[in-house]
Design a protein around this motif. Sequence first.
Motif, PDB file in Angstrom:
ATOM      1  N   SER A 140       0.820  -1.211   0.000  1.00  0.00           N
ATOM      2  CA  SER A 140       0.000   0.000   0.000  1.00  0.00           C
ATOM      3  C   SER A 140       0.850   1.256   0.000  1.00  0.00           C
ATOM      4  O   SER A 140       0.347   2.354  -0.269  1.00  0.00           O
ATOM      5  CB  SER A 140      -0.938   0.003   1.216  1.00  0.00           C
ATOM      6  N   THR A 141       2.141   1.115   0.313  1.00  0.00           N
ATOM      7  CA  THR A 141       3.064   2.252   0.293  1.00  0.00           C
ATOM      8  C   THR A 141       3.817   2.317  -1.026  1.00  0.00           C
ATOM      9  O   THR A 141       3.983   3.396  -1.607  1.00  0.00           O
ATOM     10  CB  THR A 141       4.067   2.140   1.456  1.00  0.00           C
ATOM     11  N   TYR A 142       4.285   1.161  -1.494  1.00  0.00           N
ATOM     12  CA  TYR A 142       5.088   1.097  -2.720  1.00  0.00           C
ATOM     13  C   TYR A 142       4.283   0.480  -3.862  1.00  0.00           C
ATOM     14  O   TYR A 142       3.291  -0.206  -3.639  1.00  0.00           O
ATOM     15  CB  TYR A 142       6.344   0.253  -2.472  1.00  0.00           C
ATOM     16  N   ASP A 143       4.721   0.738  -5.076  1.00  0.00           N
ATOM     17  CA  ASP A 143       4.105   0.114  -6.250  1.00  0.00           C
ATOM     18  C   ASP A 143       4.618  -1.324  -6.347  1.00  0.00           C
ATOM     19  O   ASP A 143       5.568  -1.619  -7.075  1.00  0.00           O
ATOM     20  CB  ASP A 143       4.460   0.894  -7.515  1.00  0.00           C
ATOM     21  N   ALA A 144       3.979  -2.221  -5.611  1.00  0.00           N
ATOM     22  CA  ALA A 144       4.502  -3.576  -5.476  1.00  0.00           C
ATOM     23  C   ALA A 144       4.197  -4.462  -6.670  1.00  0.00           C
ATOM     24  O   ALA A 144       4.876  -5.467  -6.883  1.00  0.00           O
ATOM     25  CB  ALA A 144       3.942  -4.220  -4.210  1.00  0.00           C
ATOM     26  N   LEU A 145       3.194  -4.121  -7.448  1.00  0.00           N
ATOM     27  CA  LEU A 145       2.720  -5.053  -8.468  1.00  0.00           C
ATOM     28  C   LEU A 145       3.288  -4.771  -9.847  1.00  0.00           C
ATOM     29  O   LEU A 145       3.002  -5.483 -10.804  1.00  0.00           O
ATOM     30  CB  LEU A 145       1.194  -5.045  -8.509  1.00  0.00           C
ATOM     31  N   GLY A 146       4.096  -3.705  -9.965  1.00  0.00           N
ATOM     32  CA  GLY A 146       4.793  -3.463 -11.217  1.00  0.00           C
ATOM     33  C   GLY A 146       4.187  -2.355 -12.053  1.00  0.00           C
ATOM     34  O   GLY A 146       3.395  -1.532 -11.590  1.00  0.00           O
ATOM     35  N   ARG A 147       4.565  -2.349 -13.320  1.00  0.00           N
ATOM     36  CA  ARG A 147       4.090  -1.343 -14.273  1.00  0.00           C
ATOM     37  C   ARG A 147       2.587  -1.490 -14.466  1.00  0.00           C
ATOM     38  O   ARG A 147       2.067  -2.567 -14.716  1.00  0.00           O
ATOM     39  CB  ARG A 147       4.813  -1.523 -15.600  1.00  0.00           C
ATOM     40  N   ARG A 148       1.884  -0.369 -14.361  1.00  0.00           N
ATOM     41  CA  ARG A 148       0.425  -0.409 -14.471  1.00  0.00           C
ATOM     42  C   ARG A 148      -0.010   0.404 -15.687  1.00  0.00           C
ATOM     43  O   ARG A 148       0.346   1.578 -15.824  1.00  0.00           O
ATOM     44  CB  ARG A 148      -0.225   0.160 -13.212  1.00  0.00           C
ATOM     45  N   ILE A 149      -0.791  -0.225 -16.556  1.00  0.00           N
ATOM     46  CA  ILE A 149      -1.272   0.425 -17.775  1.00  0.00           C
ATOM     47  C   ILE A 149      -2.778   0.639 -17.642  1.00  0.00           C
ATOM     48  O   ILE A 149      -3.506  -0.261 -17.222  1.00  0.00           O
ATOM     49  CB  ILE A 149      -0.962  -0.442 -19.009  1.00  0.00           C
ATOM     50  N   PHE A 150      -3.223   1.831 -17.981  1.00  0.00           N
ATOM     51  CA  PHE A 150      -4.650   2.101 -17.870  1.00  0.00           C
ATOM     52  C   PHE A 150      -5.166   2.824 -19.107  1.00  0.00           C
ATOM     53  O   PHE A 150      -4.438   3.547 -19.788  1.00  0.00           O
ATOM     54  CB  PHE A 150      -4.971   2.915 -16.609  1.00  0.00           C
ATOM     55  N   LEU A 151      -6.434   2.589 -19.392  1.00  0.00           N
ATOM     56  CA  LEU A 151      -7.106   3.176 -20.543  1.00  0.00           C
ATOM     57  C   LEU A 151      -8.487   3.618 -20.106  1.00  0.00           C
ATOM     58  O   LEU A 151      -9.198   2.889 -19.403  1.00  0.00           O
ATOM     59  CB  LEU A 151      -7.213   2.153 -21.681  1.00  0.00           C
ATOM     60  N   SER A 152      -8.863   4.818 -20.502  1.00  0.00           N
ATOM     61  CA  SER A 152     -10.155   5.373 -20.120  1.00  0.00           C
ATOM     62  C   SER A 152     -10.818   5.998 -21.342  1.00  0.00           C
ATOM     63  O   SER A 152     -10.147   6.628 -22.170  1.00  0.00           O
ATOM     64  CB  SER A 152      -9.967   6.425 -19.025  1.00  0.00           C
ATOM     65  N   ALA A 153     -12.128   5.823 -21.448  1.00  0.00           N
ATOM     66  CA  ALA A 153     -12.895   6.422 -22.543  1.00  0.00           C
ATOM     67  C   ALA A 153     -14.159   7.047 -21.971  1.00  0.00           C
ATOM     68  O   ALA A 153     -14.860   6.430 -21.159  1.00  0.00           O
ATOM     69  CB  ALA A 153     -13.250   5.381 -23.589  1.00  0.00           C
ATOM     70  N   THR A 154     -14.442   8.270 -22.391  1.00  0.00           N
ATOM     71  CA  THR A 154     -15.608   9.003 -21.905  1.00  0.00           C
ATOM     72  C   THR A 154     -16.344   9.630 -23.078  1.00  0.00           C
ATOM     73  O   THR A 154     -15.722  10.223 -23.972  1.00  0.00           O
ATOM     74  CB  THR A 154     -15.190  10.122 -20.917  1.00  0.00           C
ATOM     75  N   ALA A 155     -17.658   9.478 -23.077  1.00  0.00           N
ATOM     76  CA  ALA A 155     -18.505  10.096 -24.100  1.00  0.00           C
ATOM     77  C   ALA A 155     -19.567  10.936 -23.407  1.00  0.00           C
ATOM     78  O   ALA A 155     -20.218  10.473 -22.463  1.00  0.00           O
ATOM     79  CB  ALA A 155     -19.159   9.037 -24.973  1.00  0.00           C
ATOM     80  N   ARG A 156     -19.735  12.186 -23.872  1.00  0.00           N
ATOM     81  CA  ARG A 156     -20.711  13.099 -23.283  1.00  0.00           C
ATOM     82  C   ARG A 156     -21.703  13.530 -24.356  1.00  0.00           C
ATOM     83  O   ARG A 156     -21.316  13.841 -25.489  1.00  0.00           O
ATOM     84  CB  ARG A 156     -20.014  14.320 -22.688  1.00  0.00           C
ATOM     85  N   PHE A 157     -22.960  13.581 -23.972  1.00  0.00           N
ATOM     86  CA  PHE A 157     -24.007  13.960 -24.923  1.00  0.00           C
ATOM     87  C   PHE A 157     -24.912  15.011 -24.301  1.00  0.00           C
ATOM     88  O   PHE A 157     -25.087  15.052 -23.082  1.00  0.00           O
ATOM     89  CB  PHE A 157     -24.835  12.735 -25.318  1.00  0.00           C
TER      90      PHE A 157
END
Length: 976
Positions: A959-976
């Motif tokens: 919870s203090t360090y990035d223990a699980l390695g490289r983290r890749i994320f992708l987000s998409a948002t659409a507004r109408f």
Amino acid sequence: MAMEKVLSRSVRMICASGMALGMQAAHAQQADPAAEAPMTKVEVTGSRIPTLNLVGASPVTTITAKDIKTDGVRNVESLLNNMPQVFADQGGNVVNGSTGTATVNLRGLGAERTLVLVNGKRLPMGSPTNTAADLNQIPAPLIKKVEVLTGGAGAVYGSDAVAGVVNFIMQDNFQGLQIEANMSGFNHQQNGGDIAKLVETRGASNPSQFSLPGDKGWDGKSRDASLLMGSNFADDKGNATLFFSYKKEDELLQADRDFSACTVSSTATGFACGGSGTNATGRIQALDGPNKGKVYTVDSSGNARLFNNALDQYNFGPINHYQRPSERYGFNANIHYDVNDKMRIYSNFSFHDDRTVAQIAPGGIFGNSATLRNDNPFLSQQLKDTLGITAANPVEVVVNRRNVEGGGRQSEYRNTSFRELFGVQGDIGGWSYDVYAQSAKVIYSQSEQNYFSSQRIDKALDVINVNGKAACASGDAGCVPYNVYQLGAITPEMLGYLQIPGMRKGSTEQQFQGATLGADLSEYGWKLPTAKDGVGVSFGFEHRREKLELMTDAATQAGDLSGSGGPTGGVSGQYSVRDYFGEFKLPVLQDMQFAKLLQLDGSYRHSNYSTGNKTNTFGLNVIWSPVDSVRVRATYQKAVRAPNLIELYTPQGNNLFDMDADPCAGTTPSASLAACANTGVTPAQYGLISDSPAGQYNYLQGGSTSLQPEKAKSKTFGLVLTPTRDLSMTIDYFDIKVEDKIGLVDPATTLDKCLTTADPRFCSLITRDRTGSLWLFDNGRVVATQQNIGGQHTRGVDLGANYAMRMGEWGRFGLAFNGTYLDKLTTEEIKGEGEYDCVGYYGANKCDQPNPKWRHKVRATWGTPWNVDLAVTWRHINAVKLQDLSDNPLLNGGSTEPFAGTNAVDRELGKRDYMDLAATYTYKRNYTVMFGINNVFDRDPPLTSQLATGLGNGNTYPSTYDALGRRIFLSATARF
């Protein structure tokens, strides 16, 4: 209009009163569209006075919705843990000791001393097992911004705001439709290292327990989706906003990372693959007979040999969760309606349902005794000869054995919360009012699987011979004898008899009603002749009722689940409190030479608890601006924290505490016979006491209705500089001291005090069982119930800066910096017995998690002219040392040599620097795609064998360090 609810939307406050972490700060001194219209009175975090002045005296750090997106984290606790002011607490990486909730811990003073608000109203208790507010109730996509006030705000918001306040401001006035989807996962290359080499070596001879994972292209995945919709109605007099969300996270095991593929111990030469003496082949210790005290294990033929720690310890780490699997649903509804320009009716309803599973190593038999008789069909002749068993001389043994056939112990948590707020706010003359009522409930359940029944273990081990076949001596119907004396002999029928489920369920309830009334009295001529603004005042009343109930099944209540830590009884209680509070704001000097502004603020609260406690809290603040570009601020706050329902009403029962070793155990105890005699050791036991193979010992826990409220004093002193319209800098000193802290004296401290001083205050709290141990039988334990003990004290400096620059046709550039220098984090465990300082240290029982002297977060952003925004973030955590290296005897165990008793690999958790990248593309303002990588260089965490149970997991602190390695994320948002 004056009914605008809670907290300024003006970005100017971010520079003047706090520090933003993203691009919002880039526009801090540029025109705010809201400022073009006549300004409305609002409330700022830390005060309830409606005011035009958007600057508060208390330092406030702001995280915007854009910052949240850029951080790429979809759980709120990880978002907050990235802040230098926040210390890790309960979250998705906590397994052994998990409560199934997520909490925030400001300044390292404990989650119970941080008050969590949503739109200025407090969240309910998280669960019947952890009263701190559960951040899982807060959906990240709905957050408009987060404001973190550190330094205490008890007089304004009531009990628990000792370390500060975290206020989540949510979207509640939306028009249109927004669909958002997010996905993330870990891309990790196994980087090798000492532990990987150890696993590879051990795996050559024991591949079933020691195996190296391969590289991970995409694991630990998280997916979430949300729908936000809203519309005005009644000719724009009202608005209704609805939000639906779903989130799912996959499990990730310690077996999935090479540095956690074995649980390490340490030696003078480095790490070693250690583990537990409660192993897969069985651990049999003779309590009497010719080989009394010796420990054996058995092979597939049932033959015994001496137990060898290096060969026979169980590698319990790989099956533990590194990231718990979870699934969550949420719904929020906000509605308001303006009856006229003087009255608004508003309401909010929120719901969340969260399920998660925490898996730890298999359970089994953790030190049950059994009498082995000569006619026991399970015993080979060689084993009987080894133990000295004859027809005339049975032998009593203690058995430890892992239930590897049954699988890991699992705790499935489900928390379901409902919260409804209703209020009316508006103006009467020059006075603004807010009348509100909130009702909240959290329904909790926890089921335990794959645990053995201790009572059934005793019966299944008490074996007799009936016509040449093994049978239970008890004669109980359904009893199946358990054969731990030969490998491969466990049958499904044996497991079916021994394994039982456990169940806990309960709820927390919160109801409060309140009203506030405030005004700027300049309309009545109440102002000093030296100021242009008048006196601001606010008065209020709140009545709050807290209720908690926890029920446990018979097996859990009796402590019958072997390896569960002891009995857990039900808890039931409630209290109510009536609060009367008020504030004033007094501009003393304005628009004068060397006094662009000099202002005094004050707050006071009187609380009357149904438990009989009465408390008074107050705060005094000063703001001085000699010129527009310089602002000096100072606060002094007195806060209180009343004992919560768990601290008051938890029944007494055994639990477990960690300790490297019992100084009175083993063949060559480290403590003398005279010292050990103070703790109850007899001469006959000395040198023959078996030490706990897991390093865990019994202590007696329990609440107390005689607890008094904690008292805290906090001071802050800060300087805000805005030399140009595009640059702002802040420096804030903080000092928080807690007295009469509610807690327990570390059982290891009690044992040490008895050994070294023979003081009956401590020795009377220690009871040894008939073998002399503190772990083998339930009556061997140390008493450590809740009490008002010593105190805590922390101080340090927060630094912040924001810079923004327009680059013409090249877009805009922003730079934001937020850092904390921690100077002091002391604990006085026992009044009058001295204190220890954990700054720069970590370690089990005392300092617990890493407490770095310096942490910072720096973010550079570039808003390009091509509808692409780029961000790069640098996160830094200073190195910390093992607490044993402190020169304080309360931390180092009384050692006079700085490295005595420590191994080099444990002496330091090295510094860590993480680089994060994010890019956002917006198409026609309606469609946004974000891609990001956190921990770009895939740095492994620092490793140690000296972990604190709970926050420590997988040879590090995830919870203090990035223990699980490289983290890749992708987000998409659409507004109408």
